[in-house]
Design a protein around this motif. Sequence first.
Motif, PDB file in Angstrom:
ATOM      1  N   ARG A  26      -1.422 -35.673  16.387  1.00 36.82           N
ATOM      2  CA  ARG A  26      -0.797 -34.339  16.562  1.00 36.82           C
ATOM      3  C   ARG A  26      -0.146 -34.147  17.901  1.00 36.82           C
ATOM      4  NH1 ARG A  26       1.057 -32.288  12.620  1.00 36.82           N
ATOM      5  NH2 ARG A  26       1.359 -34.439  11.882  1.00 36.82           N
ATOM      6  N   ARG A  27      -0.507 -35.013  18.793  1.00 28.38           N
ATOM      7  CA  ARG A  27      -0.182 -34.962  20.200  1.00 28.38           C
ATOM      8  C   ARG A  27       1.176 -35.532  20.388  1.00 28.38           C
ATOM      9  NH1 ARG A  27      -4.033 -37.248  24.085  1.00 28.38           N
ATOM     10  NH2 ARG A  27      -5.405 -38.205  22.428  1.00 28.38           N
ATOM     11  N   THR A  28       1.646 -36.291  19.308  1.00 27.70           N
ATOM     12  CA  THR A  28       2.833 -36.902  19.430  1.00 27.70           C
ATOM     13  C   THR A  28       4.155 -35.903  19.646  1.00 27.70           C
ATOM     14  OG1 THR A  28       3.320 -37.637  17.525  1.00 27.70           O
ATOM     15  CG2 THR A  28       2.289 -39.222  18.732  1.00 27.70           C
ATOM     16  N   GLU A  29       5.169 -36.333  20.180  1.00 27.77           N
ATOM     17  CA  GLU A  29       6.296 -35.349  20.122  1.00 27.77           C
ATOM     18  C   GLU A  29       6.967 -35.106  18.707  1.00 27.77           C
ATOM     19  OE1 GLU A  29       7.199 -33.356  22.916  1.00 27.77           O
ATOM     20  OE2 GLU A  29       5.540 -34.181  23.734  1.00 27.77           O
ATOM     21  N   THR A  30       7.181 -36.177  18.032  1.00 29.12           N
ATOM     22  CA  THR A  30       7.742 -36.089  16.830  1.00 29.12           C
ATOM     23  C   THR A  30       6.674 -35.697  15.837  1.00 29.12           C
ATOM     24  OG1 THR A  30       7.642 -38.173  16.539  1.00 29.12           O
ATOM     25  CG2 THR A  30       9.781 -37.224  17.440  1.00 29.12           C
ATOM     26  N   HIS A  31       6.787 -34.827  14.902  1.00 26.63           N
ATOM     27  CA  HIS A  31       5.734 -34.450  14.017  1.00 26.63           C
ATOM     28  C   HIS A  31       6.596 -34.680  12.633  1.00 26.63           C
ATOM     29  CE1 HIS A  31       2.663 -32.873  16.479  1.00 26.63           C
ATOM     30  NE2 HIS A  31       3.779 -31.998  17.101  1.00 26.63           N
ATOM     31  N   ARG A  32       6.782 -35.934  12.157  1.00 26.93           N
ATOM     32  CA  ARG A  32       7.469 -36.241  11.207  1.00 26.93           C
ATOM     33  C   ARG A  32       6.509 -37.004  10.116  1.00 26.93           C
ATOM     34  NH1 ARG A  32      12.713 -39.414  13.280  1.00 26.93           N
ATOM     35  NH2 ARG A  32      11.677 -41.222  12.181  1.00 26.93           N
ATOM     36  N   SER A  33       6.842 -36.525   8.734  1.00 26.39           N
ATOM     37  CA  SER A  33       6.397 -36.991   7.648  1.00 26.39           C
ATOM     38  C   SER A  33       6.592 -38.594   7.391  1.00 26.39           C
ATOM     39  CB  SER A  33       6.410 -36.078   6.505  1.00 26.39           C
ATOM     40  OG  SER A  33       7.685 -36.273   6.173  1.00 26.39           O
ATOM     41  N   MET A  34       5.884 -38.933   6.404  1.00 22.31           N
ATOM     42  CA  MET A  34       6.102 -40.449   6.094  1.00 22.31           C
ATOM     43  C   MET A  34       7.325 -40.527   5.212  1.00 22.31           C
ATOM     44  SD  MET A  34       2.772 -42.382   4.973  1.00 22.31           S
ATOM     45  CE  MET A  34       1.755 -41.244   4.075  1.00 22.31           C
ATOM     46  N   GLU A  35       7.854 -39.581   4.618  1.00 22.45           N
ATOM     47  CA  GLU A  35       8.699 -39.434   3.948  1.00 22.45           C
ATOM     48  C   GLU A  35      10.112 -39.511   4.892  1.00 22.45           C
ATOM     49  OE1 GLU A  35       6.663 -37.315   3.161  1.00 22.45           O
ATOM     50  OE2 GLU A  35       6.002 -37.856   1.159  1.00 22.45           O
ATOM     51  N   GLN A  36       9.964 -38.785   5.902  1.00 24.55           N
ATOM     52  CA  GLN A  36      10.979 -38.799   6.983  1.00 24.55           C
ATOM     53  C   GLN A  36      11.372 -40.252   7.739  1.00 24.55           C
ATOM     54  OE1 GLN A  36       9.930 -35.408   9.400  1.00 24.55           O
ATOM     55  NE2 GLN A  36      11.289 -34.162   8.370  1.00 24.55           N
ATOM     56  N   GLU A  37      10.187 -40.835   7.985  1.00 24.60           N
ATOM     57  CA  GLU A  37       9.896 -42.058   8.658  1.00 24.60           C
ATOM     58  C   GLU A  37      10.949 -43.250   7.754  1.00 24.60           C
ATOM     59  OE1 GLU A  37       8.827 -43.081  11.636  1.00 24.60           O
ATOM     60  OE2 GLU A  37       8.586 -41.071  12.118  1.00 24.60           O
ATOM     61  N   SER A  38      10.399 -42.985   6.399  1.00 27.26           N
ATOM     62  CA  SER A  38      10.862 -43.848   5.719  1.00 27.26           C
ATOM     63  C   SER A  38      12.518 -43.961   5.213  1.00 27.26           C
ATOM     64  CB  SER A  38      10.371 -43.843   4.173  1.00 27.26           C
ATOM     65  OG  SER A  38      10.811 -42.839   3.499  1.00 27.26           O
ATOM     66  N   LEU A  39      13.032 -42.678   5.709  1.00 32.31           N
ATOM     67  CA  LEU A  39      14.392 -42.565   5.503  1.00 32.31           C
ATOM     68  C   LEU A  39      15.148 -42.847   6.892  1.00 32.31           C
ATOM     69  CD1 LEU A  39      14.642 -39.342   3.313  1.00 32.31           C
ATOM     70  CD2 LEU A  39      15.141 -41.714   2.686  1.00 32.31           C
ATOM     71  N   SER A  40      14.428 -43.039   7.933  1.00 37.38           N
ATOM     72  CA  SER A  40      15.065 -43.031   9.250  1.00 37.38           C
ATOM     73  C   SER A  40      16.119 -44.320   9.313  1.00 37.38           C
ATOM     74  CB  SER A  40      13.983 -43.067  10.188  1.00 37.38           C
ATOM     75  OG  SER A  40      13.093 -44.424  10.003  1.00 37.38           O
ATOM     76  N   PRO A  41      15.915 -45.564   8.615  1.00 37.47           N
ATOM     77  CA  PRO A  41      16.860 -46.447   8.732  1.00 37.47           C
ATOM     78  C   PRO A  41      18.182 -46.110   8.364  1.00 37.47           C
ATOM     79  CG  PRO A  41      15.081 -47.325   7.750  1.00 37.47           C
ATOM     80  CD  PRO A  41      14.799 -45.996   8.002  1.00 37.47           C
ATOM     81  N   PHE A  42      18.270 -45.241   7.491  1.00 40.51           N
ATOM     82  CA  PHE A  42      19.497 -44.685   6.966  1.00 40.51           C
ATOM     83  C   PHE A  42      20.249 -43.667   7.910  1.00 40.51           C
ATOM     84  CE2 PHE A  42      17.384 -45.516   2.928  1.00 40.51           C
ATOM     85  CZ  PHE A  42      17.726 -46.740   2.458  1.00 40.51           C
ATOM     86  N   ALA A  43      19.637 -43.080   8.727  1.00 40.49           N
ATOM     87  CA  ALA A  43      20.233 -42.313   9.882  1.00 40.49           C
ATOM     88  C   ALA A  43      21.301 -42.832  10.580  1.00 40.49           C
ATOM     89  CB  ALA A  43      19.358 -41.567  10.772  1.00 40.49           C
ATOM     90  N   THR A  44      21.275 -44.264  11.016  1.00 30.43           N
ATOM     91  CA  THR A  44      22.496 -44.869  11.669  1.00 30.43           C
ATOM     92  C   THR A  44      23.323 -45.302  10.889  1.00 30.43           C
ATOM     93  OG1 THR A  44      21.109 -46.926  11.241  1.00 30.43           O
ATOM     94  CG2 THR A  44      20.698 -45.781  13.131  1.00 30.43           C
ATOM     95  N   GLU A  45      23.436 -45.161   9.541  1.00 28.68           N
ATOM     96  CA  GLU A  45      24.627 -45.608   8.833  1.00 28.68           C
ATOM     97  C   GLU A  45      25.866 -44.579   8.772  1.00 28.68           C
ATOM     98  OE1 GLU A  45      23.466 -46.308   4.679  1.00 28.68           O
ATOM     99  OE2 GLU A  45      22.401 -47.650   5.316  1.00 28.68           O
ATOM    100  N   ILE A  46      27.012 -45.084   8.611  1.00 28.77           N
ATOM    101  CA  ILE A  46      28.137 -44.240   8.902  1.00 28.77           C
ATOM    102  C   ILE A  46      28.392 -43.881   7.344  1.00 28.77           C
ATOM    103  CG2 ILE A  46      30.608 -44.068   9.557  1.00 28.77           C
ATOM    104  CD1 ILE A  46      29.898 -46.204  11.706  1.00 28.77           C
TER     105      ILE A  46
END
Length: 53
Positions: A26-46
């Motif tokens: 909870r102290r970390t800056e990013t409060h992201r769920s596991m679903e958001q973490e699993s989609l993060s590789p797709f964020a860099t795609e054009i």
Amino acid sequence: MEILLLTVFLSLLLAVLFLLLFLRDRRTETHRSMEQESLSPFATEIPVETVRK
């Protein structure tokens, strides 16, 4: 009777460990769920634009 004390001790130890890990998460800056973490590789795609004919 000794096994009961051992069980209670281990249960408390696991509860404290869970609480410490939860508070650290909870102290970390990013409060992201596991679903958001699993989609993060797709964020860099054009995105590919569709071509209409």
